[in-house]
Write an enzyme that holds these catalytic residues in place. Structure first.
Site, PDB file in Angstrom:
ATOM      1  N   ASP A   8      -4.803   6.206  17.179  1.00  6.64           N
ATOM      2  CA  ASP A   8      -5.669   6.302  16.002  1.00  6.64           C
ATOM      3  C   ASP A   8      -6.945   5.536  16.338  1.00  6.64           C
ATOM      4  O   ASP A   8      -7.007   4.312  16.218  1.00  6.64           O
ATOM      5  CB  ASP A   8      -4.957   5.705  14.789  1.00  6.64           C
ATOM      6  CG  ASP A   8      -5.745   5.882  13.504  1.00  6.64           C
ATOM      7  OD1 ASP A   8      -6.841   6.471  13.557  1.00  6.64           O
ATOM      8  OD2 ASP A   8      -5.268   5.436  12.448  1.00  6.64           O
ATOM      9  N   VAL A   9      -7.960   6.273  16.782  1.00  7.06           N
ATOM     10  CA  VAL A   9      -9.172   5.667  17.326  1.00  7.06           C
ATOM     11  C   VAL A   9     -10.219   5.541  16.228  1.00  7.06           C
ATOM     12  O   VAL A   9     -10.773   6.539  15.755  1.00  7.06           O
ATOM     13  CB  VAL A   9      -9.733   6.506  18.493  1.00  7.06           C
ATOM     14  CG1 VAL A   9     -10.945   5.809  19.111  1.00  7.06           C
ATOM     15  CG2 VAL A   9      -8.658   6.756  19.544  1.00  7.06           C
ATOM     16  N   THR A  58      -5.569   1.871  17.045  1.00  6.75           N
ATOM     17  CA  THR A  58      -4.144   1.613  16.902  1.00  6.75           C
ATOM     18  C   THR A  58      -3.392   2.532  17.850  1.00  6.75           C
ATOM     19  O   THR A  58      -3.610   3.742  17.864  1.00  6.75           O
ATOM     20  CB  THR A  58      -3.684   1.868  15.456  1.00  6.75           C
ATOM     21  OG1 THR A  58      -4.406   1.008  14.569  1.00  6.75           O
ATOM     22  CG2 THR A  58      -2.194   1.601  15.305  1.00  6.75           C
ATOM     23  N   ASP A  70      -9.598  10.956  11.115  1.00  8.95           N
ATOM     24  CA  ASP A  70      -8.937   9.923  10.316  1.00  8.95           C
ATOM     25  C   ASP A  70      -8.669  10.409   8.905  1.00  8.95           C
ATOM     26  O   ASP A  70      -7.616  10.116   8.313  1.00  8.95           O
ATOM     27  CB  ASP A  70      -9.772   8.640  10.296  1.00  8.95           C
ATOM     28  CG  ASP A  70     -11.208   8.860   9.800  1.00  8.95           C
ATOM     29  OD1 ASP A  70     -11.707  10.006   9.877  1.00  8.95           O
ATOM     30  OD2 ASP A  70     -11.829   7.881   9.333  1.00  8.95           O
ATOM     31  N   THR A  80     -14.153   0.924   8.833  1.00  2.73           N
ATOM     32  CA  THR A  80     -15.552   0.541   9.013  1.00  2.73           C
ATOM     33  C   THR A  80     -16.395   1.131   7.886  1.00  2.73           C
ATOM     34  O   THR A  80     -17.253   0.473   7.304  1.00  2.73           O
ATOM     35  CB  THR A  80     -16.060   1.021  10.375  1.00  2.73           C
ATOM     36  OG1 THR A  80     -15.205   0.494  11.403  1.00  2.73           O
ATOM     37  CG2 THR A  80     -17.485   0.568  10.614  1.00  2.73           C
TER      38      THR A  80
END
Length: 249
Positions: free
Chosen positions: A6-7, A13, A103, A126
């Site tokens: 999970d970038v 992650t 995401d 973010t």
């Protein structure tokens, strides 16, 4: 075992899972690994090299090649990347589904699978995203600046305001500049989210839909959560797993 990435813009992650229910999780700074070889060395410290597949949810496209090269060089496989257009169990009712961030896609997938066909998801990263799922149709969402983005904007856009570390406050009025900023940023974001959710509930007839909070920055506001809000930090990881399940069938 599946290897999931999970970038995010700030952190990545990494998770190993067999069933999409339990995860062996590691976290690194997204830009700390620069090559497929560095990624291999990092993973070798924690995991055996027995991955069935590698699945990537990435919002940082300029480093996707690292995962592609890693999969091909060390696993003799092709990395699988999350995208809305590859997932057919949800109707993506937006102008350009291919532009939806990975995401957000995995959040919506997991919400649909685990919480029902109606849901509102708030992901504190973010940037903060709000997703609307109505009768298994993704109706779109909202993007607002995250906590640290707002702090940095105040710091960079003014001559005297300091850059502060955010933490919860038990008061609504600060007695010094630092607390003024902390309270202002957190309350402004939470107030905006509350208002947006109430409008979404009304406009889309989602008054009974579950509201799910996720994302690393959600820890900042956990103590402010209302009783009816679900706190689910592994929502995105399960979404990556469900995406793989869907396309692998």
């Amino acid at each position: 075992m599946l290897l999931l990435f999970d970038v995010g813009n700030t952190h990545t992650t990494i998770a190993l899972t067999k069933d999409g229910k339990s995860f062996d999780i590691k976290r690194v700074s997204t830009h700390s690994i620069q090559t497929e070889d560095e990624l291999y060395v990092f993973l070798k410290m924690f995991y055996r090299n027995d991955f069935k597949d590698i699945v990537v949810s990435s919002v940082v496209p300029n480093i996707n090649y690292i995962f592609e090269f890693f999969a091909e060089k060390y696993l003799n496989k092709k990395a699988i990347f999350v995208s809305a257009k590859e997932y057919n169990e949800i109707i993506w009712n937006v102008n350009t589904p291919e532009e939806i961030g990975a995401d957000r896609v995995v959040d919506v997938i997991a919400a649909s699978r685990d919480y029902g066909k109606d849901a509102i998801v708030v992901d504190f990263g973010t940037a903060i995203t709000i997703e609307v799922l109505k009768e298994n149709r993704y109706e779109g969402g909202v993007i607002i600046p995250g906590f640290n983005m707002m702090v940095n904007a105040l710091f960079k856009g003014t001559a005297k305001l300091p850059k502060v570390e955010l933490k919860p406050s038990d008061t609504f009025v600060g007695k010094d500049t630092g607390s003024n900023i902390r309270i202002g940023v957190i309350n402004t974001i939470l107030g905006g989210i509350d208002y947006t959710i109430e409008r979404i509930k009304s406009d889309y007839d989602l008054k009974s839909a579950p509201i799910i909070y996720t994302g690393g920055q959600s820890k900042l506001i956990r103590e402010y959560l209302k009783k009816d809000i679900i706190y689910d930090l592994e929502l995105g990881l399960r979404g990556i797993y469900y995406f793989y399940e869907n396309i692998a069938c």
